[in-house]
Scaffold this motif. Structure first.
Motif, PDB file in Angstrom:
ATOM      1  N   LEU A 127     -12.170  30.717  44.771  1.00 47.82           N
ATOM      2  CA  LEU A 127     -12.921  31.456  43.760  1.00 47.82           C
ATOM      3  C   LEU A 127     -13.522  32.716  44.348  1.00 47.82           C
ATOM      4  O   LEU A 127     -13.404  33.813  43.785  1.00 47.82           O
ATOM      5  CB  LEU A 127     -14.018  30.559  43.174  1.00 47.82           C
TER       6      LEU A 127
ATOM      7  N   PHE B 240      -8.247  32.909  41.303  1.00 46.42           N
ATOM      8  CA  PHE B 240      -8.895  32.096  40.279  1.00 46.42           C
ATOM      9  C   PHE B 240      -8.057  30.900  39.837  1.00 46.42           C
ATOM     10  O   PHE B 240      -8.594  29.816  39.600  1.00 46.42           O
ATOM     11  CB  PHE B 240      -9.280  32.979  39.093  1.00 46.42           C
TER      12      PHE B 240
ATOM     13  N   ALA C  68      -8.316  28.333  42.433  1.00 47.87           N
ATOM     14  CA  ALA C  68      -9.667  27.758  42.389  1.00 47.87           C
ATOM     15  C   ALA C  68      -9.742  26.668  41.322  1.00 47.87           C
ATOM     16  O   ALA C  68     -10.295  25.582  41.560  1.00 47.87           O
ATOM     17  CB  ALA C  68     -10.689  28.851  42.108  1.00 47.87           C
TER      18      ALA C  68
ATOM     19  N   ASP D 270     -19.149  26.074  39.006  1.00 50.41           N
ATOM     20  CA  ASP D 270     -18.114  26.915  39.606  1.00 50.41           C
ATOM     21  C   ASP D 270     -16.798  26.791  38.852  1.00 50.41           C
ATOM     22  O   ASP D 270     -16.060  27.774  38.731  1.00 50.41           O
ATOM     23  CB  ASP D 270     -17.931  26.527  41.078  1.00 50.41           C
TER      24      ASP D 270
ATOM     25  N   ALA E 101     -14.561  29.831  37.359  1.00 52.27           N
ATOM     26  CA  ALA E 101     -13.149  29.977  37.697  1.00 52.27           C
ATOM     27  C   ALA E 101     -12.277  29.986  36.445  1.00 52.27           C
ATOM     28  O   ALA E 101     -11.338  30.788  36.329  1.00 52.27           O
ATOM     29  CB  ALA E 101     -12.727  28.846  38.636  1.00 52.27           C
TER      30      ALA E 101
ATOM     31  N   LYS F 104     -12.735  33.323  34.696  1.00 49.76           N
ATOM     32  CA  LYS F 104     -12.044  34.406  35.405  1.00 49.76           C
ATOM     33  C   LYS F 104     -10.529  34.324  35.235  1.00 49.76           C
ATOM     34  O   LYS F 104      -9.839  35.341  35.312  1.00 49.76           O
ATOM     35  CB  LYS F 104     -12.392  34.369  36.887  1.00 49.76           C
ATOM     36  N   SER F 105     -10.024  33.109  35.007  1.00 49.46           N
ATOM     37  CA  SER F 105      -8.574  32.948  34.838  1.00 49.46           C
ATOM     38  C   SER F 105      -8.142  33.053  33.375  1.00 49.46           C
ATOM     39  O   SER F 105      -6.980  32.822  33.049  1.00 49.46           O
ATOM     40  CB  SER F 105      -8.112  31.615  35.436  1.00 49.46           C
TER      41      SER F 105
END
Length: 490
Positions: A84, A89, A92, A112, A116, A119-120
Protein backbone atom coordinates in the motif's frame (compact mmCIF):
# COMPACT_ATOMS: atom_id res chain seq x y z
CA UNK A 1 14.99 -21.58 17.76
CA UNK A 2 18.41 -21.26 19.49
CA UNK A 3 18.24 -19.33 22.75
CA UNK A 4 20.80 -16.76 21.56
CA UNK A 5 18.70 -15.96 18.48
CA UNK A 6 15.55 -15.67 20.59
CA UNK A 7 17.37 -13.26 22.93
CA UNK A 8 18.52 -11.16 19.95
CA UNK A 9 14.95 -10.99 18.62
CA UNK A 10 13.68 -9.88 22.04
CA UNK A 11 16.34 -7.18 22.34
CA UNK A 12 15.62 -6.00 18.78
CA UNK A 13 11.90 -5.72 19.54
CA UNK A 14 12.72 -3.59 22.58
CA UNK A 15 15.06 -1.37 20.53
CA UNK A 16 12.37 -0.88 17.88
CA UNK A 17 9.84 0.17 20.53
CA UNK A 18 12.35 2.74 21.84
CA UNK A 19 12.99 4.11 18.33
CA UNK A 20 16.59 2.87 18.15
CA UNK A 21 16.10 1.42 14.70
CA UNK A 22 19.70 1.40 13.51
CA UNK A 23 20.85 -0.62 16.51
CA UNK A 24 17.99 -3.06 16.07
CA UNK A 25 18.77 -3.46 12.38
CA UNK A 26 22.47 -4.19 13.03
CA UNK A 27 21.59 -6.76 15.70
CA UNK A 28 19.05 -8.51 13.46
CA UNK A 29 21.34 -8.61 10.44
CA UNK A 30 24.04 -10.13 12.61
CA UNK A 31 21.61 -12.85 13.76
CA UNK A 32 20.44 -13.40 10.18
CA UNK A 33 23.95 -14.58 9.24
CA UNK A 34 23.44 -17.60 11.49
CA UNK A 35 19.80 -18.27 10.51
CA UNK A 36 19.36 -16.76 7.03
CA UNK A 37 15.67 -17.65 6.57
CA UNK A 38 14.41 -17.05 10.11
CA UNK A 39 10.93 -15.51 9.56
CA UNK A 40 10.78 -13.51 12.82
CA UNK A 41 14.06 -11.78 12.01
CA UNK A 42 12.95 -11.06 8.44
CA UNK A 43 9.64 -9.71 9.74
CA UNK A 44 11.31 -7.35 12.23
CA UNK A 45 13.69 -6.11 9.52
CA UNK A 46 10.58 -5.46 7.40
CA UNK A 47 9.06 -3.40 10.22
CA UNK A 48 12.23 -1.29 10.39
CA UNK A 49 12.24 -0.82 6.61
CA UNK A 50 8.61 0.29 6.72
CA UNK A 51 9.31 2.74 9.55
CA UNK A 52 12.14 4.42 7.61
CA UNK A 53 10.11 4.56 4.38
CA UNK A 54 12.01 1.86 2.48
CA UNK A 55 8.81 0.27 1.23
CA UNK A 56 10.39 -1.79 -1.53
CA UNK A 57 12.77 -3.51 0.92
CA UNK A 58 9.85 -4.04 3.32
CA UNK A 59 7.93 -5.87 0.59
CA UNK A 60 10.90 -8.14 -0.08
CA UNK A 61 11.50 -8.86 3.62
CA UNK A 62 7.86 -9.60 4.44
CA UNK A 63 7.60 -11.85 1.36
CA UNK A 64 10.64 -13.79 2.51
CA UNK A 65 9.18 -14.07 6.03
CA UNK A 66 5.96 -15.52 4.62
CA UNK A 67 7.88 -18.17 2.71
CA UNK A 68 9.20 -19.40 6.02
CA UNK A 69 5.88 -19.08 7.80
CA UNK A 70 3.01 -19.21 5.28
CA UNK A 71 -0.48 -18.38 6.46
CA UNK A 72 0.65 -15.95 9.16
CA UNK A 73 -2.03 -13.25 9.38
CA UNK A 74 0.20 -10.50 10.81
CA UNK A 75 2.88 -11.13 8.16
CA UNK A 76 0.20 -10.93 5.44
CA UNK A 77 -1.07 -7.69 6.96
CA UNK A 78 2.35 -6.07 7.04
CA UNK A 79 3.11 -7.21 3.49
CA UNK A 80 -0.17 -5.65 2.38
CA UNK A 81 0.70 -2.45 4.23
CA UNK A 82 4.12 -2.33 2.54
CA UNK A 83 2.49 -2.74 -0.89
CA UNK A 84 0.00 0.00 0.00
CA UNK A 85 2.72 2.46 0.94
CA UNK A 86 4.67 1.52 -2.17
CA UNK A 87 1.67 2.41 -4.34
CA UNK A 88 0.95 -1.19 -5.38
CA UNK A 89 -2.71 -1.06 -4.50
CA UNK A 90 -3.96 -4.27 -6.13
CA UNK A 91 -1.21 -6.30 -4.42
CA UNK A 92 -2.03 -4.55 -1.15
CA UNK A 93 -5.67 -5.63 -1.42
CA UNK A 94 -4.67 -9.25 -2.04
CA UNK A 95 -2.56 -9.51 1.10
CA UNK A 96 -4.82 -7.46 3.34
CA UNK A 97 -7.80 -9.61 2.35
CA UNK A 98 -5.74 -12.70 3.07
CA UNK A 99 -4.93 -11.31 6.53
CA UNK A 100 -8.58 -10.82 7.49
CA UNK A 101 -9.43 -14.17 5.95
CA UNK A 102 -6.86 -15.84 8.20
CA UNK A 103 -7.78 -13.78 11.28
CA UNK A 104 -11.11 -11.92 10.98
CA UNK A 105 -10.70 -10.28 14.39
CA UNK A 106 -7.42 -8.60 13.34
CA UNK A 107 -9.17 -5.25 13.48
CA UNK A 108 -6.15 -3.11 12.56
CA UNK A 109 -6.34 -4.46 8.99
CA UNK A 110 -9.72 -3.05 7.97
CA UNK A 111 -8.75 0.63 7.89
CA UNK A 112 -5.80 -0.05 5.58
CA UNK A 113 -7.92 -2.42 3.50
CA UNK A 114 -10.44 0.41 3.11
CA UNK A 115 -7.71 2.70 1.76
CA UNK A 116 -6.22 0.04 -0.54
CA UNK A 117 -9.63 -0.79 -2.01
CA UNK A 118 -10.37 2.90 -2.53
CA UNK A 119 -7.02 3.45 -4.26
CA UNK A 120 -7.61 0.46 -6.52
CA UNK A 121 -11.01 1.80 -7.63
CA UNK A 122 -13.24 -0.59 -5.65
CA UNK A 123 -15.06 2.19 -3.85
CA UNK A 124 -18.11 0.25 -2.66
CA UNK A 125 -15.96 -2.48 -1.10
CA UNK A 126 -13.77 0.23 0.42
CA UNK A 127 -16.75 1.76 2.21
CA UNK A 128 -17.75 -1.66 3.57
CA UNK A 129 -14.23 -2.27 4.93
CA UNK A 130 -14.13 1.24 6.34
CA UNK A 131 -17.38 0.72 8.21
CA UNK A 132 -15.97 -2.43 9.79
CA UNK A 133 -12.82 -0.50 10.77
CA UNK A 134 -14.86 2.26 12.42
CA UNK A 135 -17.16 -0.16 14.23
CA UNK A 136 -14.19 -2.08 15.64
CA UNK A 137 -12.05 0.98 16.42
CA UNK A 138 -14.42 3.94 16.93
CA UNK A 139 -11.65 6.16 18.33
CA UNK A 140 -9.14 5.49 15.55
CA UNK A 141 -8.80 8.70 13.50
CA UNK A 142 -7.22 6.86 10.55
CA UNK A 143 -10.24 4.54 10.32
CA UNK A 144 -12.62 7.50 10.17
CA UNK A 145 -10.40 9.38 7.73
CA UNK A 146 -10.04 6.44 5.32
CA UNK A 147 -13.79 5.79 5.43
CA UNK A 148 -14.43 9.46 4.66
CA UNK A 149 -12.11 9.26 1.63
CA UNK A 150 -13.89 6.13 0.41
CA UNK A 151 -17.32 7.76 0.79
CA UNK A 152 -16.02 10.78 -1.11
CA UNK A 153 -14.90 8.57 -4.00
CA UNK A 154 -18.31 6.91 -3.99
CA UNK A 155 -19.79 10.45 -4.22
CA UNK A 156 -21.60 9.90 -0.91
CA UNK A 157 -20.56 13.27 0.51
CA UNK A 158 -23.27 13.22 3.16
CA UNK A 159 -21.84 10.01 4.61
CA UNK A 160 -18.24 11.24 4.34
CA UNK A 161 -18.67 14.44 6.35
CA UNK A 162 -19.23 13.02 9.88
CA UNK A 163 -16.15 10.83 9.51
CA UNK A 164 -14.01 13.79 8.45
CA UNK A 165 -15.42 15.63 11.46
CA UNK A 166 -14.66 12.73 13.81
CA UNK A 167 -11.10 12.35 12.46
CA UNK A 168 -10.50 16.09 12.96
CA UNK A 169 -11.88 15.93 16.50
CA UNK A 170 -9.55 13.03 17.31
CA UNK A 171 -6.57 14.79 15.70
CA UNK A 172 -6.98 18.47 16.65
CA UNK A 173 -3.37 19.26 15.78
CA UNK A 174 -3.23 17.55 12.36
CA UNK A 175 -3.33 20.18 9.58
CA UNK A 176 -3.97 17.67 6.77
CA UNK A 177 -7.14 16.29 8.35
CA UNK A 178 -8.51 19.79 9.02
CA UNK A 179 -7.69 20.80 5.45
CA UNK A 180 -9.67 17.88 4.02
CA UNK A 181 -12.55 18.67 6.36
CA UNK A 182 -12.49 22.21 5.00
CA UNK A 183 -12.62 20.88 1.44
CA UNK A 184 -15.61 18.72 2.41
CA UNK A 185 -17.42 21.77 3.80
CA UNK A 186 -16.51 23.83 0.72
CA UNK A 187 -17.84 21.13 -1.60
CA UNK A 188 -21.13 21.26 0.33
CA UNK A 189 -21.26 25.02 -0.17
CA UNK A 190 -20.68 25.81 3.51
CA UNK A 191 -18.12 28.58 3.14
CA UNK A 192 -18.16 29.64 6.81
CA UNK A 193 -17.27 26.20 8.15
CA UNK A 194 -14.73 25.69 5.37
CA UNK A 195 -13.11 29.02 6.24
CA UNK A 196 -12.90 28.07 9.91
CA UNK A 197 -11.10 24.82 8.99
CA UNK A 198 -8.69 26.58 6.65
CA UNK A 199 -7.93 29.19 9.29
CA UNK A 200 -7.19 26.37 11.73
CA UNK A 201 -4.74 24.90 9.22
CA UNK A 202 -3.12 28.31 8.75
CA UNK A 203 -2.61 28.52 12.52
CA UNK A 204 -1.13 25.02 12.66
CA UNK A 205 0.99 25.43 9.52
CA UNK A 206 1.43 29.14 8.74
CA UNK A 207 4.10 28.51 6.08
CA UNK A 208 1.81 26.36 3.91
CA UNK A 209 0.94 28.50 0.85
CA UNK A 210 -1.77 26.19 -0.53
CA UNK A 211 -3.98 26.90 2.46
CA UNK A 212 -4.14 30.59 1.62
CA UNK A 213 -5.33 29.83 -1.92
CA UNK A 214 -8.08 27.66 -0.45
CA UNK A 215 -8.87 30.30 2.16
CA UNK A 216 -9.12 33.00 -0.51
CA UNK A 217 -11.46 30.77 -2.53
CA UNK A 218 -14.10 30.69 0.25
CA UNK A 219 -13.67 34.30 1.39
CA UNK A 220 -15.15 37.46 -0.13
CA UNK A 221 -12.70 40.34 0.23
CA UNK A 222 -13.54 44.03 0.13
CA UNK A 223 -10.15 45.64 0.78
CA UNK A 224 -6.63 44.95 -0.50
CA UNK A 225 -5.44 45.96 2.96
CA UNK A 226 -6.72 42.70 4.45
CA UNK A 227 -4.33 40.85 6.77
CA UNK A 228 -4.26 37.92 4.33
CA UNK A 229 -2.70 40.21 1.72
CA UNK A 230 0.08 41.26 4.09
CA UNK A 231 0.71 37.65 5.07
CA UNK A 232 0.85 36.53 1.42
CA UNK A 233 3.17 39.36 0.44
CA UNK A 234 5.45 38.35 3.30
CA UNK A 235 5.51 34.76 2.05
CA UNK A 236 6.16 35.91 -1.51
CA UNK A 237 9.30 37.75 -0.42
CA UNK A 238 10.74 34.68 1.29
CA UNK A 239 13.20 32.23 -0.21
CA UNK A 240 12.86 28.45 -0.30
CA UNK A 241 9.38 28.03 -1.71
CA UNK A 242 8.83 25.81 -4.76
CA UNK A 243 7.22 27.07 -7.96
CA UNK A 244 3.99 25.34 -6.91
CA UNK A 245 4.08 27.14 -3.55
CA UNK A 246 4.64 30.48 -5.26
CA UNK A 247 1.81 29.73 -7.70
CA UNK A 248 -0.51 29.19 -4.73
CA UNK A 249 0.51 32.60 -3.35
CA UNK A 250 0.02 34.37 -6.68
CA UNK A 251 -3.42 32.83 -7.22
CA UNK A 252 -4.52 33.68 -3.68
CA UNK A 253 -3.47 37.31 -4.18
CA UNK A 254 -5.16 37.40 -7.58
CA UNK A 255 -8.46 36.20 -6.09
CA UNK A 256 -8.31 38.90 -3.38
CA UNK A 257 -7.60 41.69 -5.87
CA UNK A 258 -10.32 40.40 -8.18
CA UNK A 259 -12.83 40.53 -5.30
CA UNK A 260 -11.78 44.14 -4.69
CA UNK A 261 -12.33 45.11 -8.32
CA UNK A 262 -8.61 45.67 -8.92
CA UNK A 263 -8.56 43.68 -12.13
CA UNK A 264 -5.21 44.77 -13.55
CA UNK A 265 -3.44 43.83 -10.33
CA UNK A 266 -5.38 40.55 -10.21
CA UNK A 267 -4.48 39.67 -13.79
CA UNK A 268 -0.80 40.37 -13.15
CA UNK A 269 -0.80 37.86 -10.29
CA UNK A 270 -2.66 35.28 -12.39
CA UNK A 271 -0.09 35.83 -15.15
CA UNK A 272 2.85 35.37 -12.76
CA UNK A 273 1.42 32.17 -11.31
CA UNK A 274 0.65 30.74 -14.73
CA UNK A 275 4.13 31.58 -15.98
CA UNK A 276 5.62 29.39 -13.25
CA UNK A 277 3.37 26.49 -14.29
CA UNK A 278 3.89 26.95 -18.01
CA UNK A 279 7.60 26.21 -17.51
CA UNK A 280 6.70 22.80 -16.08
CA UNK A 281 3.93 21.63 -18.40
CA UNK A 282 4.75 21.12 -22.06
CA UNK A 283 2.08 21.81 -24.66
CA UNK A 284 2.90 22.14 -28.34
CA UNK A 285 0.02 23.69 -30.33
CA UNK A 286 1.34 22.34 -33.63
CA UNK A 287 1.53 18.78 -32.30
CA UNK A 288 -1.99 19.08 -30.93
CA UNK A 289 -3.29 20.35 -34.29
CA UNK A 290 -1.68 17.34 -36.01
CA UNK A 291 -3.32 15.00 -33.49
CA UNK A 292 -6.73 16.55 -34.18
CA UNK A 293 -6.11 16.17 -37.92
CA UNK A 294 -5.25 12.50 -37.44
CA UNK A 295 -8.51 11.90 -35.53
CA UNK A 296 -10.52 13.64 -38.23
CA UNK A 297 -8.74 11.61 -40.91
CA UNK A 298 -9.22 8.30 -39.11
CA UNK A 299 -12.78 8.69 -37.78
CA UNK A 300 -14.75 9.07 -40.98
CA UNK A 301 -18.50 8.79 -41.20
CA UNK A 302 -18.12 5.46 -43.02
CA UNK A 303 -15.85 3.94 -40.39
CA UNK A 304 -18.08 4.97 -37.50
CA UNK A 305 -21.26 3.78 -39.28
CA UNK A 306 -19.62 0.39 -39.94
CA UNK A 307 -18.04 -0.18 -36.52
CA UNK A 308 -20.94 1.08 -34.39
CA UNK A 309 -23.07 -1.86 -35.55
CA UNK A 310 -21.00 -4.08 -33.21
CA UNK A 311 -21.34 -1.79 -30.19
CA UNK A 312 -23.23 -2.35 -26.95
CA UNK A 313 -26.88 -1.32 -26.84
CA UNK A 314 -26.48 -0.18 -23.23
CA UNK A 315 -27.72 3.30 -22.41
CA UNK A 316 -26.17 3.29 -18.93
CA UNK A 317 -23.22 5.57 -19.78
CA UNK A 318 -23.82 9.28 -20.13
CA UNK A 319 -20.80 11.14 -21.50
CA UNK A 320 -20.37 14.80 -20.57
CA UNK A 321 -17.62 16.52 -22.56
CA UNK A 322 -16.38 20.03 -23.36
CA UNK A 323 -13.48 22.06 -22.00
CA UNK A 324 -12.66 22.72 -18.35
CA UNK A 325 -14.79 25.54 -16.88
CA UNK A 326 -17.57 25.02 -19.45
CA UNK A 327 -20.24 23.72 -17.08
CA UNK A 328 -19.46 20.00 -17.15
CA UNK A 329 -19.51 19.75 -13.34
CA UNK A 330 -22.84 21.58 -13.12
CA UNK A 331 -24.40 19.29 -15.71
CA UNK A 332 -23.12 16.23 -13.86
CA UNK A 333 -24.54 17.53 -10.59
CA UNK A 334 -27.94 18.19 -12.15
CA UNK A 335 -28.15 14.70 -13.65
CA UNK A 336 -26.79 12.89 -10.59
CA UNK A 337 -29.36 14.59 -8.35
CA UNK A 338 -31.83 12.11 -9.89
CA UNK A 339 -32.09 8.95 -7.73
CA UNK A 340 -31.48 6.68 -10.73
CA UNK A 341 -28.31 8.48 -11.85
CA UNK A 342 -24.75 8.44 -10.49
CA UNK A 343 -22.03 11.01 -11.11
CA UNK A 344 -18.76 9.10 -11.55
CA UNK A 345 -16.60 12.19 -11.99
CA UNK A 346 -13.73 12.56 -14.45
CA UNK A 347 -12.75 9.08 -15.60
CA UNK A 348 -9.52 8.43 -17.51
CA UNK A 349 -10.83 5.17 -18.95
CA UNK A 350 -11.16 6.18 -22.61
CA UNK A 351 -7.80 7.93 -22.68
CA UNK A 352 -6.19 4.78 -21.29
CA UNK A 353 -8.16 2.58 -23.69
CA UNK A 354 -7.00 4.68 -26.64
CA UNK A 355 -3.37 4.34 -25.53
CA UNK A 356 -3.74 0.55 -25.11
CA UNK A 357 -5.65 -0.03 -28.36
CA UNK A 358 -2.67 -0.44 -30.77
CA UNK A 359 -1.23 -3.28 -28.67
CA UNK A 360 -4.66 -4.90 -28.24
CA UNK A 361 -5.17 -4.90 -32.03
CA UNK A 362 -1.53 -5.73 -32.84
CA UNK A 363 -1.73 -2.69 -35.12
CA UNK A 364 1.25 -1.19 -36.96
CA UNK A 365 0.02 2.35 -36.22
CA UNK A 366 -1.01 4.08 -33.00
CA UNK A 367 -4.26 5.66 -31.93
CA UNK A 368 -6.38 6.89 -33.72
CA UNK A 369 -5.19 5.24 -36.95
CA UNK A 370 -5.51 1.76 -35.43
CA UNK A 371 -9.29 2.21 -35.06
CA UNK A 372 -9.63 0.96 -38.64
CA UNK A 373 -8.71 -2.50 -37.31
CA UNK A 374 -11.42 -2.58 -34.64
CA UNK A 375 -13.31 -5.87 -34.87
CA UNK A 376 -16.44 -7.20 -33.21
CA UNK A 377 -14.55 -9.08 -30.49
CA UNK A 378 -12.49 -6.05 -29.47
CA UNK A 379 -15.49 -3.72 -29.51
CA UNK A 380 -17.58 -6.12 -27.41
CA UNK A 381 -14.69 -6.74 -25.02
CA UNK A 382 -13.98 -3.04 -24.47
CA UNK A 383 -17.66 -2.20 -23.99
CA UNK A 384 -18.01 -5.00 -21.43
CA UNK A 385 -14.91 -3.84 -19.53
CA UNK A 386 -16.17 -0.26 -19.41
CA UNK A 387 -19.59 -1.32 -18.15
CA UNK A 388 -17.99 -3.52 -15.51
CA UNK A 389 -15.82 -0.59 -14.44
CA UNK A 390 -18.64 1.93 -14.05
CA UNK A 391 -20.87 -0.64 -12.32
CA UNK A 392 -18.13 -1.04 -9.70
CA UNK A 393 -18.34 2.72 -9.12
CA UNK A 394 -22.14 2.95 -9.12
CA UNK A 395 -24.59 0.92 -7.08
CA UNK A 396 -26.91 -0.22 -9.88
CA UNK A 397 -28.14 3.18 -11.08
CA UNK A 398 -29.73 3.31 -14.51
CA UNK A 399 -27.40 6.09 -15.70
CA UNK A 400 -23.74 6.69 -14.86
CA UNK A 401 -22.24 10.05 -15.82
CA UNK A 402 -18.63 10.05 -17.06
CA UNK A 403 -17.68 13.71 -16.85
CA UNK A 404 -14.26 13.97 -18.46
CA UNK A 405 -14.10 17.18 -20.51
CA UNK A 406 -11.16 15.97 -22.61
CA UNK A 407 -13.11 12.94 -23.81
CA UNK A 408 -14.16 15.05 -26.79
CA UNK A 409 -11.01 13.56 -28.35
CA UNK A 410 -12.44 10.03 -28.02
CA UNK A 411 -16.06 10.51 -29.13
CA UNK A 412 -15.48 8.25 -32.13
CA UNK A 413 -14.39 5.34 -29.95
CA UNK A 414 -17.09 6.10 -27.37
CA UNK A 415 -19.85 6.15 -29.99
CA UNK A 416 -18.60 2.91 -31.57
CA UNK A 417 -18.66 1.12 -28.20
CA UNK A 418 -21.97 2.66 -27.08
CA UNK A 419 -23.93 3.94 -30.09
CA UNK A 420 -27.10 4.52 -28.03
CA UNK A 421 -25.43 6.32 -25.11
CA UNK A 422 -26.11 10.04 -24.84
CA UNK A 423 -23.30 12.57 -25.22
CA UNK A 424 -23.79 15.97 -23.60
CA UNK A 425 -21.54 18.66 -25.01
CA UNK A 426 -21.12 21.66 -22.71
CA UNK A 427 -20.30 24.91 -24.49
CA UNK A 428 -19.33 28.32 -23.17
CA UNK A 429 -18.54 31.64 -24.82
CA UNK A 430 -14.91 31.07 -25.96
CA UNK A 431 -13.34 34.11 -24.30
CA UNK A 432 -15.13 33.41 -21.02
CA UNK A 433 -14.10 29.75 -21.13
CA UNK A 434 -10.45 30.58 -21.84
CA UNK A 435 -10.08 33.34 -19.25
CA UNK A 436 -11.83 31.14 -16.68
CA UNK A 437 -9.27 28.40 -17.34
CA UNK A 438 -6.42 30.92 -17.16
CA UNK A 439 -7.66 32.20 -13.79
CA UNK A 440 -8.22 28.74 -12.31
CA UNK A 441 -5.21 26.90 -10.92
CA UNK A 442 -5.18 23.21 -11.87
CA UNK A 443 -2.70 21.58 -9.46
CA UNK A 444 -2.69 18.31 -11.43
CA UNK A 445 -1.77 20.18 -14.58
CA UNK A 446 -3.77 21.30 -17.61
CA UNK A 447 -0.81 22.04 -19.90
CA UNK A 448 -2.52 24.41 -22.33
CA UNK A 449 -4.15 26.59 -19.65
CA UNK A 450 -1.10 28.55 -18.44
CA UNK A 451 -0.52 30.65 -21.58
CA UNK A 452 -3.13 32.72 -23.41
CA UNK A 453 -1.75 31.95 -26.87
CA UNK A 454 -1.73 28.21 -26.13
CA UNK A 455 -5.25 28.47 -24.73
CA UNK A 456 -6.46 30.07 -27.94
CA UNK A 457 -4.72 27.47 -30.08
CA UNK A 458 -6.17 24.63 -28.02
CA UNK A 459 -9.68 26.09 -28.10
CA UNK A 460 -9.67 26.54 -31.87
CA UNK A 461 -8.67 22.90 -32.33
CA UNK A 462 -11.37 21.81 -29.88
CA UNK A 463 -13.93 23.71 -31.99
CA UNK A 464 -12.54 22.05 -35.13
CA UNK A 465 -12.88 18.64 -33.49
CA UNK A 466 -16.46 19.22 -32.40
CA UNK A 467 -17.45 20.41 -35.88
CA UNK A 468 -16.20 17.06 -37.20
CA UNK A 469 -18.14 15.03 -34.64
CA UNK A 470 -21.34 16.88 -35.50
CA UNK A 471 -20.91 15.75 -39.09
CA UNK A 472 -20.17 12.05 -38.45
CA UNK A 473 -22.02 11.00 -35.29
CA UNK A 474 -25.53 9.59 -35.39
CA UNK A 475 -28.16 12.29 -35.39
CA UNK A 476 -29.65 13.13 -31.98
CA UNK A 477 -26.98 11.23 -30.03
CA UNK A 478 -25.35 14.48 -28.90
CA UNK A 479 -27.12 17.10 -26.79
CA UNK A 480 -25.42 20.50 -26.78
CA UNK A 481 -25.88 22.70 -23.73
CA UNK A 482 -24.85 26.35 -23.53
CA UNK A 483 -23.42 27.32 -20.15
CA UNK A 484 -24.93 30.80 -20.17
CA UNK A 485 -28.44 29.51 -20.87
CA UNK A 486 -28.07 26.77 -18.28
CA UNK A 487 -27.11 29.07 -15.40
CA UNK A 488 -29.78 31.62 -16.30
CA UNK A 489 -32.65 29.21 -17.04
CA UNK A 490 -32.02 25.80 -15.49
Amino acid sequence: MPRAIADDIGRAQDLIKRGRLKEAQLLLRKSLKFTPDQPDILHLLGIIALKVGDNRSAVDLYSAALKGRPGHAVYEYNLGLAHLRDGQFESAVVHLERAVGLQPDLSVVYGDLCLALAKSGRHGAAVEAGRVAVSQNPDDPAAHYNLALACDLLKDYQAALPHYERAAALLPGHPGVHYDLGVAYADRGDADLARACYQKVAELKPDYPAIYRSLAHVTQYSSPDHEDVHRLRGLLSRQGFSDDDRTDIFFALAKIYQDCGLYEEAFEHYRNGNLLQDRKHAFNPDEFARFIASIIGSCSSGLISEKRLHGSRSRTPVFVIGTPRSGTTLVEQIISSHPDAFGAGELEWFKQAGAALPEMLNAPVGFPGCMRQLDMATINGLAAKYLEYIHLLAAGQARVVDKMPGNFLYLGLMHILFPEAKIIHCMREPRDACISMFCNYFPMGVPYSYDLFKLGAYYSQYQRMMAHWRSVLTEDVMIEVRYEELVNHQ
